[in-house]
Each structure stands twice: as C-alpha cells, then as structure tokens.
Motif scaffolding. Structure first.
Motif, PDB file in Angstrom:
ATOM      1  N   PRO A   1      64.713  40.187   5.425  1.00 59.59           N
ATOM      2  CA  PRO A   1      64.858  41.595   4.721  1.00 59.59           C
ATOM      3  C   PRO A   1      65.372  43.223   5.221  1.00 59.59           C
ATOM      4  CG  PRO A   1      62.100  40.732   4.551  1.00 59.59           C
ATOM      5  CD  PRO A   1      63.148  40.322   5.896  1.00 59.59           C
ATOM      6  N   GLU A   2      66.203  44.220   4.429  1.00 60.66           N
ATOM      7  CA  GLU A   2      66.010  45.077   5.079  1.00 60.66           C
ATOM      8  C   GLU A   2      65.714  45.800   4.688  1.00 60.66           C
ATOM      9  OE1 GLU A   2      70.789  47.048   3.992  1.00 60.66           O
ATOM     10  OE2 GLU A   2      70.192  45.780   2.936  1.00 60.66           O
ATOM     11  N   THR A   3      64.780  47.168   5.749  1.00 65.66           N
ATOM     12  CA  THR A   3      63.790  47.034   5.687  1.00 65.66           C
ATOM     13  C   THR A   3      63.931  48.726   6.515  1.00 65.66           C
ATOM     14  OG1 THR A   3      62.723  46.558   7.143  1.00 65.66           O
ATOM     15  CG2 THR A   3      61.952  46.030   4.672  1.00 65.66           C
ATOM     16  N   ASP A   4      63.113  49.225   6.371  1.00 69.69           N
ATOM     17  CA  ASP A   4      63.499  50.793   6.863  1.00 69.69           C
ATOM     18  C   ASP A   4      62.570  51.746   6.550  1.00 69.69           C
ATOM     19  OD1 ASP A   4      64.004  51.907   4.049  1.00 69.69           O
ATOM     20  OD2 ASP A   4      65.803  52.659   5.211  1.00 69.69           O
ATOM     21  N   CYS A   5      60.809  50.662   6.525  1.00 69.33           N
ATOM     22  CA  CYS A   5      59.802  51.318   5.982  1.00 69.33           C
ATOM     23  C   CYS A   5      58.753  52.260   7.366  1.00 69.33           C
ATOM     24  CB  CYS A   5      59.343  50.475   5.140  1.00 69.33           C
ATOM     25  SG  CYS A   5      58.752  48.818   5.620  1.00 69.33           S
ATOM     26  N   TRP A   6      58.097  52.804   7.132  1.00 70.62           N
ATOM     27  CA  TRP A   6      57.046  52.836   7.729  1.00 70.62           C
ATOM     28  C   TRP A   6      55.475  53.261   7.742  1.00 70.62           C
ATOM     29  CZ3 TRP A   6      54.035  58.060   6.234  1.00 70.62           C
ATOM     30  CH2 TRP A   6      54.669  57.911   5.110  1.00 70.62           C
ATOM     31  N   ASP A   7      55.261  53.157   6.268  1.00 68.48           N
ATOM     32  CA  ASP A   7      54.322  52.528   5.597  1.00 68.48           C
ATOM     33  C   ASP A   7      54.314  51.317   5.621  1.00 68.48           C
ATOM     34  OD1 ASP A   7      54.985  52.931   3.790  1.00 68.48           O
ATOM     35  OD2 ASP A   7      53.590  54.601   2.503  1.00 68.48           O
ATOM     36  N   MET A   8      52.645  50.813   5.039  1.00 69.19           N
ATOM     37  CA  MET A   8      53.211  49.055   4.520  1.00 69.19           C
ATOM     38  C   MET A   8      53.498  49.507   3.002  1.00 69.19           C
ATOM     39  SD  MET A   8      52.010  47.285   6.734  1.00 69.19           S
ATOM     40  CE  MET A   8      51.648  45.692   5.500  1.00 69.19           C
ATOM     41  N   VAL A   9      53.346  50.396   2.046  1.00 73.16           N
ATOM     42  CA  VAL A   9      53.316  49.873   0.791  1.00 73.16           C
ATOM     43  C   VAL A   9      55.593  50.267   0.516  1.00 73.16           C
ATOM     44  CG1 VAL A   9      53.268  51.658  -1.332  1.00 73.16           C
ATOM     45  CG2 VAL A   9      51.105  51.436   0.156  1.00 73.16           C
ATOM     46  N   ASP A  10      55.748  51.167   1.457  1.00 66.79           N
ATOM     47  CA  ASP A  10      57.095  51.124   0.999  1.00 66.79           C
ATOM     48  C   ASP A  10      57.733  50.202   1.879  1.00 66.79           C
ATOM     49  OD1 ASP A  10      57.333  53.636   0.412  1.00 66.79           O
ATOM     50  OD2 ASP A  10      57.724  54.676   2.162  1.00 66.79           O
ATOM     51  N   CYS A  11      57.302  48.951   2.492  1.00 62.12           N
ATOM     52  CA  CYS A  11      57.673  48.118   3.381  1.00 62.12           C
ATOM     53  C   CYS A  11      57.765  46.753   2.140  1.00 62.12           C
ATOM     54  CB  CYS A  11      56.430  47.209   4.612  1.00 62.12           C
ATOM     55  SG  CYS A  11      56.852  47.772   6.109  1.00 62.12           S
ATOM     56  N   ARG A  12      56.381  46.489   1.453  1.00 68.56           N
ATOM     57  CA  ARG A  12      56.154  45.817   0.614  1.00 68.56           C
ATOM     58  C   ARG A  12      56.954  45.647  -0.666  1.00 68.56           C
ATOM     59  NH1 ARG A  12      50.279  47.139   0.965  1.00 68.56           N
ATOM     60  NH2 ARG A  12      49.206  45.326   2.167  1.00 68.56           N
ATOM     61  N   LYS A  13      57.203  46.479  -1.538  1.00 70.65           N
ATOM     62  CA  LYS A  13      58.413  46.724  -1.553  1.00 70.65           C
ATOM     63  C   LYS A  13      59.826  46.355  -1.470  1.00 70.65           C
ATOM     64  CE  LYS A  13      56.013  51.190  -4.135  1.00 70.65           C
ATOM     65  NZ  LYS A  13      55.734  52.488  -4.400  1.00 70.65           N
ATOM     66  N   GLN A  14      59.971  47.081  -0.405  1.00 71.84           N
ATOM     67  CA  GLN A  14      61.354  46.895   0.344  1.00 71.84           C
ATOM     68  C   GLN A  14      61.760  45.495   0.251  1.00 71.84           C
ATOM     69  OE1 GLN A  14      62.389  49.181   3.390  1.00 71.84           O
ATOM     70  NE2 GLN A  14      62.129  51.476   1.986  1.00 71.84           N
TER      71      GLN A  14
END
Length: 59
Positions: free
Chosen positions: A34-47
C-alpha cells in the motif's frame, strides 16, 4: 533508482534482459504494497485500504 543508477552501466542487450526478468517482479511488489504516508494507526488503516494512485512507471 534502478532505472537511473544501475541500468545505464549495462549494455543495451543486457538492460533489456534485466528489464524482462525483473519488470514483473517490481510491478507485483509495487501494487502489492500500500501507498502510505501516515504517522498514526488511524490514518494508516484508512490509507492501506485505498488503491495506489500513482501508476507504475517501470524500469
């Protein structure tokens, strides 16, 4: 990086052989991760659930 740094050191025929061999592997990996640029678990799960927006450019 492979395209711009490593491939130019090979001859044209060797470059073509490398591309034919590794292109499917790199493409499968690119779309499999997956293409992610998240810094917390909530954003990561969505991305992680979204498909990649950037297209694979190849070797």
């Amino acid at each position: 990086m492979t395209k711009t740094v490593y491939l130019p050191h090979f001859s044209e025929s060797m470059q073509q052989r490398v591309i034919e061999k590794y292109q499917p592997i790199f493409k499968a990996w690119y779309y499999g991760v997956p293409e992610t640029d998240c810094w917390d678990m909530v954003d990561c799960r969505k991305q992680i659930l979204k498909p990649r927006e950037a297209k694979y450019e190849g070797l």
